[in-house]
Design an enzyme around this catalytic site. Structure first.
Site, short mmCIF file in Angstrom:
data_model
loop_
_atom_site.label_atom_id
_atom_site.label_comp_id
_atom_site.label_asym_id
_atom_site.label_seq_id
_atom_site.Cartn_x
_atom_site.Cartn_y
_atom_site.Cartn_z
N LYS A 1 0.82 -1.20 0.00
CA LYS A 1 0.00 0.00 0.00
C LYS A 1 0.86 1.26 0.00
O LYS A 1 0.54 2.25 -0.63
CB LYS A 1 -0.87 -0.01 1.26
CG LYS A 1 -2.33 0.23 0.98
CD LYS A 1 -3.06 0.18 2.29
CE LYS A 1 -4.55 0.28 2.14
NZ LYS A 1 -5.18 0.08 3.44
N LYS B 1 12.28 -3.13 1.97
CA LYS B 1 10.96 -2.51 1.81
C LYS B 1 11.11 -1.00 1.93
O LYS B 1 11.63 -0.50 2.92
CB LYS B 1 10.03 -3.05 2.90
CG LYS B 1 8.60 -2.65 2.75
CD LYS B 1 7.78 -3.55 3.64
CE LYS B 1 6.35 -3.17 3.75
NZ LYS B 1 5.61 -4.14 4.57
N LEU C 1 14.39 -6.66 5.60
CA LEU C 1 13.66 -7.84 6.06
C LEU C 1 14.32 -9.12 5.58
O LEU C 1 14.93 -9.16 4.51
CB LEU C 1 12.23 -7.81 5.51
CG LEU C 1 11.34 -6.68 6.01
CD1 LEU C 1 10.21 -6.40 5.02
CD2 LEU C 1 10.76 -7.05 7.37
N TYR D 1 14.52 -12.40 3.66
CA TYR D 1 13.95 -12.67 2.33
C TYR D 1 13.23 -14.01 2.33
O TYR D 1 13.83 -15.05 2.67
CB TYR D 1 15.08 -12.65 1.29
CG TYR D 1 14.68 -13.10 -0.08
CD1 TYR D 1 13.52 -12.62 -0.68
CD2 TYR D 1 15.47 -13.99 -0.79
CE1 TYR D 1 13.16 -13.03 -1.97
CE2 TYR D 1 15.13 -14.40 -2.08
CZ TYR D 1 13.96 -13.92 -2.65
OH TYR D 1 13.60 -14.32 -3.90
N ALA D 2 11.95 -14.00 1.98
CA ALA D 2 11.16 -15.25 1.92
C ALA D 2 10.93 -15.55 0.43
O ALA D 2 10.02 -15.01 -0.19
CB ALA D 2 9.83 -15.06 2.66
N ASP E 1 -3.98 -9.63 12.31
CA ASP E 1 -4.28 -9.59 10.87
C ASP E 1 -3.72 -10.83 10.16
O ASP E 1 -3.08 -10.72 9.12
CB ASP E 1 -3.74 -8.30 10.25
CG ASP E 1 -4.42 -7.98 8.93
OD1 ASP E 1 -5.46 -8.61 8.61
OD2 ASP E 1 -3.91 -7.10 8.19
N ASP F 1 3.98 -8.74 8.15
CA ASP F 1 3.00 -7.67 8.23
C ASP F 1 2.42 -7.49 9.64
O ASP F 1 1.30 -7.90 9.92
CB ASP F 1 1.87 -7.90 7.21
CG ASP F 1 1.42 -6.56 6.66
OD1 ASP F 1 1.45 -5.59 7.43
OD2 ASP F 1 1.09 -6.48 5.47
P1 AMP Z 1 3.99 -5.57 1.54
O1 AMP Z 1 4.22 -4.14 1.28
O2 AMP Z 1 4.60 -6.04 2.81
O3 AMP Z 1 2.54 -5.95 1.41
O4 AMP Z 1 4.78 -6.38 0.39
C1 AMP Z 1 4.40 -6.34 -0.96
C2 AMP Z 1 4.79 -7.62 -1.65
O5 AMP Z 1 6.22 -7.77 -1.65
C3 AMP Z 1 4.27 -8.87 -0.95
O6 AMP Z 1 3.01 -9.19 -1.40
C4 AMP Z 1 5.30 -9.93 -1.30
O7 AMP Z 1 4.97 -10.52 -2.54
C5 AMP Z 1 6.57 -9.13 -1.44
N1 AMP Z 1 7.39 -9.20 -0.22
C6 AMP Z 1 7.28 -8.43 0.88
N2 AMP Z 1 8.17 -8.77 1.81
C7 AMP Z 1 8.86 -9.81 1.31
C8 AMP Z 1 9.93 -10.66 1.83
N3 AMP Z 1 10.44 -10.44 3.03
N4 AMP Z 1 10.39 -11.63 1.03
C9 AMP Z 1 9.86 -11.84 -0.19
N5 AMP Z 1 8.87 -11.10 -0.73
C10 AMP Z 1 8.35 -10.10 0.01
#
Ligand code: AMP
Length: 314
Positions: free
Chosen positions: A53, A72, A120, A122-123, A168, A186
């Protein structure tokens, strides 16, 4: 960590572990030296991983250790415009203190004039939501669901032990590691349940995952997370949430009655687990330790040895 088949210590896994250790040492070194000030220049930036967002997420690599991270990026103006500064501060505070192998680690963070950067873990397998969508009929087989529910319950137990309520839980907020393990992410709606504020009233979370006490705008406790585990278990096995309706008022009515319709292919053990979590009265819900030991979990995800049980992250 896989509980039925302990992972082979491949050279790749070993390399990654070494890199992680070096990265954590680097973070500690900077903190101890009073130079916790990371900058964008410390990272090689790779491909975009997704868009949230309030910003974008990139694959990145820390230059000294080569450790891969998810970076991020949040734009300060956007955060201020949406009055999200306090929420972000809380999210950082909470996530950086939670250490568990099924909780996505916030390694560090830094700011520049216009942006906030969260570093963060990495997943690499991305969102659980995406994996679920890729399944035939959008649902998992029972063993996979059991593994994921066990790991989610274990992560939430660690949150609750630290007086943190996530608030959440849903497939969009759960990531999957390279090894196929759950990483709860999150923490934007999470809250520290300090003794003065034992019961809380803010309505938060996602409509289909709202617990009855939230729908009724009553006080809530950590037991809202247990409700969400029940909804998640149903969604992972059925492909949709149990109280979906044409309108929100109808959905809310159904949530407050908690009458669950199970498709015929859902087995007795899964029904029992879901029903015991989706109890209207919070105090009647199964506790998370009971979830981890429930026959549905034990049947499909048996503990081989205590060594396979989740450990706190390093
Ligand atoms: P978010 O702003 O946290 O909703 O992240 C947006 C998108 O980035 C998510 O839907 C994931 O696909 C990807 N993403 C966020 N954090 C990670 C992470 N630590 N490792 C891999 N992909 C991530």
């Amino acid at each position: 960590m896989s509980r039925m088949e302990p992972p082979q210590q491949t050279s790749l896994a070993h390399e990654t572990e070494l890199m992680e250790r070096r990265m954590l040492e680097e973070i500690k070194r900077r903190r101890d030296a009073g130079q916790d000030s990371w900058a964008l220049e410390d990272f090689e930036i790779g491909c975009p991983l997704g868009r949230g967002k309030f910003g974008r997420v990139y694959l990145a690599r820390e230059k000294i250790t080569k450790y891969p991270v998810a970076l991020k990026l949040l734009v300060k103006n956007e955060l201020v415009k949406h009055e999200m500064e306090e929420q972000l501060t809380r999210e950082i505070e909470i996530q950086s203190h939670l250490k568990h192998e099924n909780i996505l680690q916030l390694l560090t963070y830094f700011v520049d004039e216009k942006r906030v950067f969260l570093v963060l873990e990495y997943a690499s397998k991305g969102e659980l939501f995406r994996e679920l969508n890729a399944q035939k009929h959008r649902r998992f087989e029972e063993p996979k669901c059991a593994k994921y529910i066990y790991q989610v319950a274990s992560a939430l137990q660690a949150c609750h032990d630290c007086q943190v309520i996530h608030r959440d839980i849903k497939p969009e907020n759960i990531l999957i590691s390279a090894r196929g393990d759950i990483k709860i992410a999150d923490f934007g709606w999470s809250v520290h349940n300090s003794s003065q504020t034992k019961r809380r009233k803010t309505i938060c979370g996602t409509e289909h995952y709202l617990a009855p006490e939230m729908v009724k705008n009553m006080e809530h406790t950590h037991l809202v997370d247990n409700w969400c585990v029940g909804i998640l278990c149903y969604e992972l096995l059925v492909g949709r949430t149990p109280f979906e309706s044409k309108s929100s008022p109808e959905a809310f009515r159904r949530i407050c009655k908690a009458h669950i319709d199970f498709p015929p292919y859902i087995g007795t053990l899964a029904r029992d687990l879901i029903t015991k979590l989706l109890q209207v009265k919070p105090e009647d819900r199964l506790c998370l330790k009971e979830v981890m030991m429930h026959p549905f979990i034990v049947k499909h995800w048996p503990l081989k040895s205590v060594d396979d049980a989740p450990k706190p992250a390093k």
